[in-house]
Design an enzyme around this catalytic site. Structure first.
Site, mmCIF file in Angstrom:
data_model
loop_
_atom_site.group_PDB
_atom_site.id
_atom_site.type_symbol
_atom_site.label_atom_id
_atom_site.label_comp_id
_atom_site.label_asym_id
_atom_site.label_seq_id
_atom_site.Cartn_x
_atom_site.Cartn_y
_atom_site.Cartn_z
ATOM 1 N N CYS A 18 12.589 4.346 -18.274
ATOM 2 C CA CYS A 18 13.257 4.905 -17.100
ATOM 3 C C CYS A 18 12.313 4.827 -15.902
ATOM 4 O O CYS A 18 11.152 5.236 -15.985
ATOM 5 C CB CYS A 18 13.651 6.351 -17.384
ATOM 6 S SG CYS A 18 14.099 7.303 -15.929
ATOM 7 N N GLU A 19 12.804 4.295 -14.793
ATOM 8 C CA GLU A 19 11.932 4.140 -13.634
ATOM 9 C C GLU A 19 11.647 5.462 -12.921
ATOM 10 O O GLU A 19 10.752 5.531 -12.082
ATOM 11 C CB GLU A 19 12.532 3.138 -12.640
ATOM 12 C CG GLU A 19 13.789 3.594 -11.950
ATOM 13 C CD GLU A 19 14.309 2.559 -10.951
ATOM 14 O OE1 GLU A 19 14.970 2.970 -9.987
ATOM 15 O OE2 GLU A 19 14.061 1.359 -11.128
ATOM 16 N N HIS A 20 12.401 6.503 -13.253
ATOM 17 C CA HIS A 20 12.203 7.788 -12.577
ATOM 18 C C HIS A 20 11.061 8.599 -13.192
ATOM 19 O O HIS A 20 10.323 9.276 -12.479
ATOM 20 C CB HIS A 20 13.485 8.612 -12.617
ATOM 21 C CG HIS A 20 14.635 7.926 -11.948
ATOM 22 N ND1 HIS A 20 15.928 7.933 -12.464
ATOM 23 C CD2 HIS A 20 14.689 7.181 -10.827
ATOM 24 C CE1 HIS A 20 16.721 7.241 -11.668
ATOM 25 N NE2 HIS A 20 15.994 6.771 -10.670
ATOM 26 N N HIS A 21 10.936 8.539 -14.530
ATOM 27 C CA HIS A 21 9.893 9.331 -15.198
ATOM 28 C C HIS A 21 8.987 8.493 -16.094
ATOM 29 O O HIS A 21 8.046 9.016 -16.680
ATOM 30 C CB HIS A 21 10.532 10.436 -16.050
ATOM 31 C CG HIS A 21 11.422 11.355 -15.265
ATOM 32 N ND1 HIS A 21 12.794 11.211 -15.214
ATOM 33 C CD2 HIS A 21 11.126 12.411 -14.482
ATOM 34 C CE1 HIS A 21 13.309 12.148 -14.440
ATOM 35 N NE2 HIS A 21 12.324 12.893 -13.979
ATOM 36 N N CYS A 71 14.291 11.155 -20.992
ATOM 37 C CA CYS A 71 14.142 12.072 -19.862
ATOM 38 C C CYS A 71 15.158 13.206 -19.935
ATOM 39 O O CYS A 71 14.995 14.237 -19.266
ATOM 40 C CB CYS A 71 14.268 11.328 -18.532
ATOM 41 S SG CYS A 71 15.829 10.466 -18.309
ATOM 42 N N HIS A 78 18.441 8.738 -23.562
ATOM 43 C CA HIS A 78 17.390 8.785 -22.549
ATOM 44 C C HIS A 78 16.436 9.942 -22.847
ATOM 45 O O HIS A 78 16.848 11.102 -22.872
ATOM 46 C CB HIS A 78 18.006 8.966 -21.159
ATOM 47 C CG HIS A 78 18.734 7.749 -20.671
ATOM 48 N ND1 HIS A 78 18.274 6.976 -19.627
ATOM 49 C CD2 HIS A 78 19.876 7.168 -21.095
ATOM 50 C CE1 HIS A 78 19.112 5.966 -19.425
ATOM 51 N NE2 HIS A 78 20.091 6.064 -20.301
ATOM 52 N N GLN A 101 19.801 2.411 -16.406
ATOM 53 C CA GLN A 101 20.732 1.758 -17.323
ATOM 54 C C GLN A 101 21.843 1.022 -16.584
ATOM 55 O O GLN A 101 22.273 -0.056 -17.013
ATOM 56 C CB GLN A 101 21.322 2.799 -18.280
ATOM 57 C CG GLN A 101 22.215 2.185 -19.358
ATOM 58 C CD GLN A 101 22.667 3.198 -20.375
ATOM 59 O OE1 GLN A 101 21.957 4.157 -20.671
ATOM 60 N NE2 GLN A 101 23.850 3.014 -20.919
#
Length: 227
Positions: free
Chosen positions: A117-120, A188, A186, A158
């Site tokens: 995941c690019e956020h976390h 996250c 996910h 995704q």
């Protein structure tokens, strides 16, 4: 007689031209692979130093036995998990597109997928189902799984991953339609945040006839769900 000789000569040049082109393509791919490996090696020290800094800021002793090589291992791991940035569909197709008079649906389902995941920067993983309807050309089935890997081995969301896989297949094969469905868990949402252990995210991308014809889309969704 001269016509036959001319045909033979033309065929000879054509076949040898194809061989030369294939050989040049193989040499180019080998050169690109070597160059990318060299670039990865050159970036390792900076990545290793960054992980060392992170561990220290977390309050860890980076000189203790269990962590002595952790920054280097982590640097190599993140390079592997994001190696898709340095790969293209042309790299992996390797002339595995074949002329074939087949115009019925082709489905490869339950392709294992792992991404970050690019956020976390924590994992999400699941299954990918791919369908396409050929337009006189088919691809080696294992290449569909490789295309999934090219785009999943990056920092991702995704929704974008689903679209990139579908678009990549469409551009490579020019089929009548492409359908991609991803179902993933996910971390996250599991390890942090709302911490919902059993949640799954489902995304789809439909191109061509799959978007335009509800019956074709329904057939794909039905077959991809069958066990």
């Amino acid at each position: 007689m001269s016509t036959k000789v001319g045909d033979i000569v033309e065929e000879f040049h054509s076949n040898n031209g194809d061989r030369i082109t294939d050989k040049m393509s193989t040499v180019h791919r080998h050169h690109e692979t070597s160059r990318k490996e060299s670039e990865d090696e050159s970036r390792l020290p900076a990545l290793e130093a960054a992980y060392t800094d992170i561990l220290r800021h977390l309050g860890e002793d980076t000189d203790r036995e269990g962590l002595l090589r952790t920054p280097l291992r982590a640097a190599k791991a993140i390079q592997f998990l994001t190696k898709g940035y340095h790969e293209t569909i042309d790299d992996i197709l390797n002339n595995a597109i074949f002329d074939e008079d087949h115009d019925e649906m082709v489905i490869v389902k339950d392709i294992d997928m792992f991404s970050l995941c690019e956020h976390h920067m924590v994992p999400f993983f699941g299954k990918v189902h791919i369908g396409y309807i050929p337009n006189k050309k088919v691809v080696g089935l294992s290449k569909l799984a490789r295309i999934v890997e090219i785009f999943s081995r990056r920092l991702q969301v995704q929704e974008r991953l689903t679209k990139q896989i579908a678009t990549g297949i469409s551009e490579a094969l020019q089929p009548k339609g492409v359908a991609v469905v991803i179902e993933a868990a996910h971390m996250c949402m599991v390890m942090r945040g709302v911490q919902k252990m059993n949640s799954r995210t489902v995304t789809s991308a439909m191109l061509g006839v799959y978007l335009e014809d509800p019956k074709t889309r329904e057939e794909f969704l039905y077959l991809s769900r069958r066990t």
